[in-house]
Design a protein around this motif. Structure first.
Motif: not given
Length: 160
Positions: A12-36
């Motif tokens: 649900k909207p709130g701090p957990e969702k914001l934090l999860a989205e932040d880490y997901l965005t970071r992991a998705s961006g850098l993940g391409r360099k790792a082969g994800i």
């Protein structure tokens, strides 16, 4: 490799969702360099069935239906194996190097996973013996995926 996170329960909207989205965005961006190639999230409402067994069975059917074909399944469960961040990164590296096309991380509802979901897992993974709410597990999982990607790419985020 493609990663999937399949979860019983919606953030649900709130701090957990914001934090999860932040880490997901970071992991998705850098993940391409790792082969994800991508990290996809599939979530569905927790079952409202009348008994724990019925809830777990219903959620198991939904999880199974969302799994990519032949995906290596990682079931998050307090009875699983706890891995250090470096070992988690090594798990991803091994699957990248051996050509695993899909890896799926499965987060159960409040009653946990059905026995058949645990039995079919390639790995039972624990974030410790405590029981965590799914919204925190999701944040912790995304952070660990991001941390693993930083380890694989030599990014300074992980300094352990």
């Amino acid at each position: 490799m493609r990663l999937s996170v399949i979860a019983a329960g919606r953030l649900k909207p709130g701090p957990e969702k914001l934090l999860a989205e932040d880490y997901l965005t970071r992991a998705s961006g850098l993940g391409r360099k790792a082969g994800i190639a991508r990290i996809a999230v599939t979530e569905f409402p927790e079952s409202q069935a009348s008994s724990p067994a019925a809830r777990m069975a219903e959620e198991a059917r939904l999880i199974a239906g969302a799994l990519p074909p032949r995906a290596f399944g990682v079931v998050l469960d307090e009875r699983g194996k706890a891995l250090a961040s470096e070992a988690f990164a090594e798990l991803l590296r091994r699957h990248l190097e051996t050509g695993t096309a899909d890896m799926a991380f499965l987060i159960g509802g409040p009653d946990g996973h059905a026995p058949e979901t645990r039995e079919q897992a390639g790995l039972l993974l624990s974030f410790g013996p405590m029981t965590w709410p799914h919204r925190l597990v999701r944040v912790m999982l995304f952070e660990q995926i991001y941390r693993a990607v930083t380890i694989l790419t030599g990014h300074p985020y992980h300094r352990g």
